[in-house]
Design a protein around this motif. Structure first.
Motif, PDB file in Angstrom:
ATOM      1  N   TRP A 213       2.634   6.787   2.292  1.00 27.85           N
ATOM      2  CA  TRP A 213       2.392   7.604   1.107  1.00 27.85           C
ATOM      3  C   TRP A 213       3.289   8.826   1.161  1.00 27.85           C
ATOM      4  O   TRP A 213       3.241   9.594   2.132  1.00 27.85           O
ATOM      5  CB  TRP A 213       0.917   8.068   1.062  1.00 27.85           C
ATOM      6  CG  TRP A 213      -0.050   6.957   0.805  1.00 27.85           C
ATOM      7  CD1 TRP A 213       0.214   5.631   0.698  1.00 27.85           C
ATOM      8  CD2 TRP A 213      -1.474   7.094   0.623  1.00 27.85           C
ATOM      9  NE1 TRP A 213      -0.938   4.922   0.464  1.00 27.85           N
ATOM     10  CE2 TRP A 213      -1.990   5.804   0.417  1.00 27.85           C
ATOM     11  CE3 TRP A 213      -2.355   8.186   0.626  1.00 27.85           C
ATOM     12  CZ2 TRP A 213      -3.356   5.577   0.206  1.00 27.85           C
ATOM     13  CZ3 TRP A 213      -3.698   7.960   0.420  1.00 27.85           C
ATOM     14  CH2 TRP A 213      -4.188   6.661   0.205  1.00 27.85           C
ATOM     15  N   CYS A 214       4.077   9.003   0.124  1.00 21.82           N
ATOM     16  CA  CYS A 214       5.012  10.133   0.113  1.00 21.82           C
ATOM     17  C   CYS A 214       4.740  11.031  -1.073  1.00 21.82           C
ATOM     18  O   CYS A 214       4.622  10.549  -2.202  1.00 21.82           O
ATOM     19  CB  CYS A 214       6.452   9.635  -0.008  1.00 21.82           C
ATOM     20  SG  CYS A 214       6.989   8.678   1.396  1.00 21.82           S
ATOM     21  N   ALA A 215       4.676  12.323  -0.837  1.00 20.23           N
ATOM     22  CA  ALA A 215       4.658  13.287  -1.929  1.00 20.23           C
ATOM     23  C   ALA A 215       6.022  13.953  -1.941  1.00 20.23           C
ATOM     24  O   ALA A 215       6.615  14.158  -0.883  1.00 20.23           O
ATOM     25  CB  ALA A 215       3.570  14.328  -1.710  1.00 20.23           C
ATOM     26  N   SER A 216       6.531  14.249  -3.141  1.00 18.35           N
ATOM     27  CA  SER A 216       7.865  14.833  -3.186  1.00 18.35           C
ATOM     28  C   SER A 216       8.126  15.552  -4.500  1.00 18.35           C
ATOM     29  O   SER A 216       7.608  15.167  -5.545  1.00 18.35           O
ATOM     30  CB  SER A 216       8.900  13.724  -2.993  1.00 18.35           C
ATOM     31  OG  SER A 216      10.186  14.221  -3.239  1.00 18.35           O
TER      32      SER A 216
ATOM     33  N   VAL B 146       7.841   0.279  -4.159  1.00 18.57           N
ATOM     34  CA  VAL B 146       6.615   0.995  -3.844  1.00 18.57           C
ATOM     35  C   VAL B 146       5.468   0.469  -4.727  1.00 18.57           C
ATOM     36  O   VAL B 146       5.652   0.244  -5.928  1.00 18.57           O
ATOM     37  CB  VAL B 146       6.844   2.523  -3.997  1.00 18.57           C
ATOM     38  CG1 VAL B 146       7.246   2.896  -5.409  1.00 18.57           C
ATOM     39  CG2 VAL B 146       5.648   3.317  -3.544  1.00 18.57           C
ATOM     40  N   GLY B 147       4.311   0.227  -4.114  1.00 19.20           N
ATOM     41  CA  GLY B 147       3.187  -0.375  -4.833  1.00 19.20           C
ATOM     42  C   GLY B 147       2.657   0.491  -5.968  1.00 19.20           C
ATOM     43  O   GLY B 147       2.241  -0.015  -7.002  1.00 19.20           O
ATOM     44  N   ALA B 148       2.657   1.806  -5.775  1.00 20.02           N
ATOM     45  CA  ALA B 148       2.145   2.695  -6.826  1.00 20.02           C
ATOM     46  C   ALA B 148       2.999   3.944  -6.910  1.00 20.02           C
ATOM     47  O   ALA B 148       3.375   4.515  -5.885  1.00 20.02           O
ATOM     48  CB  ALA B 148       0.701   3.084  -6.503  1.00 20.02           C
ATOM     49  N   THR B 149       3.308   4.325  -8.146  1.00 23.07           N
ATOM     50  CA  THR B 149       4.044   5.570  -8.360  1.00 23.07           C
ATOM     51  C   THR B 149       3.219   6.440  -9.291  1.00 23.07           C
ATOM     52  O   THR B 149       2.706   5.944 -10.301  1.00 23.07           O
ATOM     53  CB  THR B 149       5.414   5.294  -9.024  1.00 23.07           C
ATOM     54  OG1 THR B 149       6.080   4.276  -8.286  1.00 23.07           O
ATOM     55  CG2 THR B 149       6.278   6.543  -9.058  1.00 23.07           C
ATOM     56  N   ALA B 150       3.065   7.703  -8.938  1.00 25.90           N
ATOM     57  CA  ALA B 150       2.334   8.625  -9.815  1.00 25.90           C
ATOM     58  C   ALA B 150       3.231   9.819 -10.117  1.00 25.90           C
ATOM     59  O   ALA B 150       3.725  10.475  -9.192  1.00 25.90           O
ATOM     60  CB  ALA B 150       1.047   9.081  -9.133  1.00 25.90           C
TER      61      ALA B 150
ATOM     62  N   GLY C  78       0.807  -1.221   0.000  1.00 27.24           N
ATOM     63  CA  GLY C  78       0.000   0.000   0.000  1.00 27.24           C
ATOM     64  C   GLY C  78       0.835   1.264   0.000  1.00 27.24           C
ATOM     65  O   GLY C  78       0.330   2.333   0.338  1.00 27.24           O
ATOM     66  N   HIS C  79       2.120   1.150  -0.331  1.00 24.77           N
ATOM     67  CA  HIS C  79       2.953   2.353  -0.366  1.00 24.77           C
ATOM     68  C   HIS C  79       2.707   3.111  -1.672  1.00 24.77           C
ATOM     69  O   HIS C  79       2.365   2.511  -2.699  1.00 24.77           O
ATOM     70  CB  HIS C  79       4.439   1.991  -0.242  1.00 24.77           C
ATOM     71  CG  HIS C  79       4.759   1.199   0.977  1.00 24.77           C
ATOM     72  ND1 HIS C  79       4.053   1.327   2.149  1.00 24.77           N
ATOM     73  CD2 HIS C  79       5.705   0.247   1.214  1.00 24.77           C
ATOM     74  CE1 HIS C  79       4.558   0.503   3.058  1.00 24.77           C
ATOM     75  NE2 HIS C  79       5.560  -0.168   2.508  1.00 24.77           N
ATOM     76  N   LEU C  80       2.934   4.419  -1.593  1.00 25.39           N
ATOM     77  CA  LEU C  80       2.627   5.270  -2.746  1.00 25.39           C
ATOM     78  C   LEU C  80       3.639   6.399  -2.838  1.00 25.39           C
ATOM     79  O   LEU C  80       4.032   6.977  -1.823  1.00 25.39           O
ATOM     80  CB  LEU C  80       1.217   5.854  -2.549  1.00 25.39           C
ATOM     81  CG  LEU C  80       0.772   7.015  -3.429  1.00 25.39           C
ATOM     82  CD1 LEU C  80       0.577   6.550  -4.863  1.00 25.39           C
ATOM     83  CD2 LEU C  80      -0.543   7.614  -2.901  1.00 25.39           C
ATOM     84  N   LEU C  81       4.041   6.706  -4.065  1.00 25.49           N
ATOM     85  CA  LEU C  81       4.895   7.872  -4.296  1.00 25.49           C
ATOM     86  C   LEU C  81       4.211   8.795  -5.291  1.00 25.49           C
ATOM     87  O   LEU C  81       3.830   8.363  -6.390  1.00 25.49           O
ATOM     88  CB  LEU C  81       6.256   7.417  -4.855  1.00 25.49           C
ATOM     89  CG  LEU C  81       7.186   8.529  -5.342  1.00 25.49           C
ATOM     90  CD1 LEU C  81       7.547   9.482  -4.209  1.00 25.49           C
ATOM     91  CD2 LEU C  81       8.460   7.938  -5.936  1.00 25.49           C
ATOM     92  N   LEU C  82       4.017  10.033  -4.861  1.00 24.92           N
ATOM     93  CA  LEU C  82       3.426  11.060  -5.732  1.00 24.92           C
ATOM     94  C   LEU C  82       4.519  12.071  -6.015  1.00 24.92           C
ATOM     95  O   LEU C  82       4.952  12.773  -5.099  1.00 24.92           O
ATOM     96  CB  LEU C  82       2.331  11.802  -4.961  1.00 24.92           C
ATOM     97  CG  LEU C  82       0.916  11.271  -4.973  1.00 24.92           C
ATOM     98  CD1 LEU C  82       0.091  11.986  -3.932  1.00 24.92           C
ATOM     99  CD2 LEU C  82       0.303  11.475  -6.348  1.00 24.92           C
ATOM    100  N   ALA C  83       4.986  12.131  -7.272  1.00 31.73           N
ATOM    101  CA  ALA C  83       6.145  12.980  -7.524  1.00 31.73           C
ATOM    102  C   ALA C  83       5.847  14.024  -8.580  1.00 31.73           C
ATOM    103  O   ALA C  83       5.241  13.728  -9.615  1.00 31.73           O
ATOM    104  CB  ALA C  83       7.318  12.112  -7.981  1.00 31.73           C
TER     105      ALA C  83
ATOM    106  N   LYS D  73       0.562  18.257  -6.605  1.00 29.16           N
ATOM    107  CA  LYS D  73       0.805  17.223  -5.571  1.00 29.16           C
ATOM    108  C   LYS D  73      -0.175  17.370  -4.412  1.00 29.16           C
ATOM    109  O   LYS D  73      -0.782  16.400  -3.985  1.00 29.16           O
ATOM    110  CB  LYS D  73       2.234  17.331  -5.015  1.00 29.16           C
ATOM    111  CG  LYS D  73       3.297  16.805  -5.925  1.00 29.16           C
ATOM    112  CD  LYS D  73       4.649  16.844  -5.258  1.00 29.16           C
ATOM    113  CE  LYS D  73       5.005  18.219  -4.737  1.00 29.16           C
ATOM    114  NZ  LYS D  73       5.058  19.276  -5.749  1.00 29.16           N
ATOM    115  N   SER D  74      -0.301  18.603  -3.924  1.00 33.12           N
ATOM    116  CA  SER D  74      -1.185  18.793  -2.770  1.00 33.12           C
ATOM    117  C   SER D  74      -2.631  18.512  -3.168  1.00 33.12           C
ATOM    118  O   SER D  74      -3.376  17.858  -2.435  1.00 33.12           O
ATOM    119  CB  SER D  74      -1.060  20.211  -2.225  1.00 33.12           C
ATOM    120  OG  SER D  74       0.278  20.462  -1.880  1.00 33.12           O
TER     121      SER D  74
END
Ligand SMILES: Nc1ncnc2c1ncn2[C@@H]1O[C@H](COP(=O)(O)OP(=O)(O)OP(=O)(O)O)[C@@H](O)[C@H]1O
Ligand SMILES: [Mg+2]
Length: 465
Positions: free
Chosen positions: A378-381, A395-399, A31-36, A43-44
């Motif tokens: 869940w990380c936004a960066s 990471v399970g999902a990258t956006a 269930g990990h997520l990266l929003l880059a 992002k927000s």
């Protein structure tokens, strides 16, 4: 949970079909997520919607918000940490699991945390802080080798103050000691070293150490030579220093009472070391975030921790201590039934700054081990390439919401995507996602049109929801 992302761009443009796309963590490897994305790419905006879906699905959510801008999530309770509000968590509370918790682990954890965020914690200060912590626990009857003694109740500042004023010492032992206890214990020890407290022999020993340092310095200078005159002068000073040492030593021995006077000195080293150890604690205390004053989240499941008023170092320490407590709680709840479903999400704005190369850093532990306990990170960066490779590849999902072309070569290499993929990502219009599913070694990137009232495709995506 199931979160609507938008419409498949391929189907929308090539086949004139509306094919909705969802984020479903239960179907991914974790269930990990990266929003880059760079600044202003949404992002927000995306994070808020992603989190609202999590909240609607009934998940517990802890949001660590460094810009104080994510408190608008429906149903969220926000708390600002600052010196003025004085909210914080007691860092001396223990994980009571006999295998993974306890006094030694917490002491190591706190010291490592201090070392990782503050410069130059010398080995003497570290040893001194370790003893202070262990002795403070021992004062409450909490022992490293007795797991039965690790269970205590949570206390807040007001309760503690009232009990101290009423001198209810034995009742206090029912609760975890706090940073205040640690500091007042340290101050008492310092007093003993400086003025001997009620024991003169201890201060004589401190004086002896000083006199001895002076003697060694003089002997060093003597050994380095010089003119006859100088050497004669030094010789006299050495004699004087020796006499002083003997005098201090005599005083130390004559004033001994318990015979254990040396223990404290050995443990706490010297006035200088104990003083600088205490300064570290003052720094922790000044942040306010380690005061025993839990924020008033009540039973809210969506908690927004507003960290803007803290320094970067305080933010990292605070988040890591919270992550440790959250992970402990998830572990206590046991593994989830499916092993992939989410129970709780932690959202880190500017997520890259919490990562390090240390494999036992809590954030790396969560990235590796939290899946089976239902915890999603869940990380936004703005800087996806600053995450460790272990996270990026796991990471399970990258956006991707839009990356500056200057960083494309790094992004292509580290995220394993083509230049085309990056090219077709259009801030606020088309995001590119990769879902890592079981048994799929290198899944493709997909383009998704996101809801946005500002363009026709975005309107279609919004309307579909
Ligand atoms: N899909 C969208 N539809 C409509 N407006 C959007 C969309 N995505 C983003 N916006 C708007 O664009 C602006 C910038 O988005 P946002 O603040 O989310 O960017 P950001 O990536 O978080 O930037 P920063 O890194 O500077 O915080 C905001 O005003 C936001 O409301
Ligand atoms: Mg933002």
């Amino acid at each position: 949970m199931r979160h609507y992302l938008g419409l498949s761009e391929y189907h929308f443009r090539q086949k004139k079909q509306n094919l909705p796309q969802f984020y479903e963590p239960g179907r991914l490897i974790n269930g990990h997520l990266l929003l880059a994305g760079m600044s202003g790419t949404g992002k927000s905006w995306q994070s808020m919607r992603w989190m609202e879906s999590a909240a609607q699905a009934g998940l517990e959510l802890d949001v660590f918000d460094v810009h104080d801008e994510l408190d608008g999530i429906a149903g969220a309770t926000a708390c600002r940490y600052s010196q003025a509000t004085g909210y914080g968590f007691n860092p001396l509370e223990l994980d009571t699991d006999p295998h993974t918790g306890g006094v030694n682990r917490q002491v190591d954890y706190l010291l490592n945390l201090l070392k990782s965020v503050t410069r130059q914690l010398g080995s003497k200060q570290e040893a001194c802080l370790r003893h202070l912590l262990q002795d403070t626990y021992a004062m409450s009857g909490i022992w490293p080798d007795n797991a039965n003694s690790w269970q205590r109740d949570r206390i807040n500042e007001t309760q503690r103050r009232q009990m101290v004023e009423a001198r209810q010492w034995s009742q206090l032992r029912q609760f975890y000691p706090t940073l205040d206890d640690l500091m007042s214990f340290g101050r008492r020890k310092l007093q003993v070293l400086v003025i001997g407290g009620d024991n003169k022999s201890v201060s004589a020993l401190d004086q002896l150490q000083k006199a001895f340092r002076r003697l060694s310095g003089l002997q060093g200078r003597f050994a380095r030579g010089g003119s006859d005159d100088e050497r004669e002068k030094l010789q006299k000073q050495i004699e004087g220093a020796k006499t002083q040492c003997v005098g201090q030593y005599t005083e130390f021995v004559e004033n001994m009472q318990s015979g254990r006077e040396l223990d404290d000195v050995l443990k706490y080293d010297s006035v200088d070391v104990l003083t600088s150890a205490m300064q570290r604690l003052e720094l922790l205390n000044a942040a306010g975030i380690f005061r025993a004053n839990p924020p008033p989240f009540g039973d809210s499941k969506v908690r927004v921790h507003q960290l803007k008023s803290l320094t970067a170092e305080q933010q990292v320490m605070f988040v890591k201590l919270r992550l440790q407590a959250i992970f402990d709680r998830c572990k206590r709840a046991g593994a989830t039934r499916s092993g992939t479903e989410l129970r709780q999400v932690v959202f880190l704005d500017e997520g890259h700054k919490y990562f390090s190369k240390e494999p036992d850093d809590i954030i790396n532990v969560i990235a590796k081990e939290a899946r089976k306990f239902g915890l999603g990170l869940w990380c936004a960066s703005q800087s996806p390439t600053e995450f460790p490779e272990a996270f990026l590849t796991n990471v399970g999902a990258t956006a991707l919401l839009g990356i500056h072309s200057r960083y494309w070569p790094d992004a292509q290499r580290m995220l394993r995507c083509s230049e085309d993929t990056l090219h077709y990502t259009k801030p606020k219009e088309v995001i590119t996602v990769k879902f890592q599913r079981e048994g799929q070694a290198d899944p493709p990137w997909q383009n998704i049109i996101v809801p946005n009232p500002g363009n026709p495709a975005g309107v279609a995506a919004a309307g579909f929801r």
